[in-house]
Design a protein around this motif. Structure first.
Motif: not given
Length: 190
Positions: A48-54
């Protein structure tokens, strides 16, 4: 794998305050859903933390990341809304060194879904759709359906998405249509 705190610090640097808040809300919801369904809550939290990292990265850089892992179809090249799920999966694998297939898959399919979606992938998809920061028509119905039954949440969210895309006159990613058909077939079996 790095600690949750390191991933939080990373996305706080990479994302706008709005997108950072969204990612934290998705992480919280993903952990809740995972624990409710007998999966690893901490792993879901990290996805969840990383799902939109880019999500806020330049599209050319996203394409470079994507093309490390897969060839983009013409539909994908022309639909920038799907870039971040593809580039995000490549980023966590190739830049952060995450090897966990659940986390990679959860990020990779959190926008479109896919046929044969895993329970973990469904949880990340639905956490993104129903996190506390979300405010769109029917969000309360979506949350209720998701909390009662993940498959009902998937079908409702996919119907919502497909209808919205059609109304906008945009192309629908085949993964989304395949995911809808897959979830519908599963719901008929139950």
């Amino acid at each position: 794998m790095n600690s949750k705190e390191e991933y939080i610090a990373l996305i706080q640097k990479r994302l706008s305050p709005y997108r950072f808040n969204h990612s934290m809300c998705v992480a919280k919801k993903a952990k809740e859903l995972a624990q409710k369904h007998g999966l690893d809550g901490d792993k879901a939290y990290i996805a969840g933390i990383l799902h939109d990292v880019t999500k806020e990265e330049d599209y050319d850089i996203q394409r470079e990341l994507i093309e490390r892992e897969e060839k983009m179809t013409p539909l994908e090249i022309n639909n920038k809304k799907v870039y971040h799920q593809m580039s995000g999966a490549s980023f966590v694998k190739n830049v952060l060194g995450i090897e966990d297939e659940d986390i990679i898959g959860g990020i990779r399919y959190h926008t479109t879904g896919r046929e044969n979606m895993t329970l973990f992938e469904m949880i990340i998809y639905l956490a993104d759709f129903t996190s506390d920061d979300r405010d769109y028509p029917d969000v309360d119905i979506m949350r209720k359906k998701t909390d009662e039954n993940l498959l009902d949440g998937m079908l409702y969210s996919l119907s919502y998405t497909i209808t919205s895309i059609v109304k906008q006159g945009r192309q629908i990613h085949p993964d989304t249509i395949n995911c809808y058909n897959y979830c519908l077939a599963l719901s008929v079996k139950h």
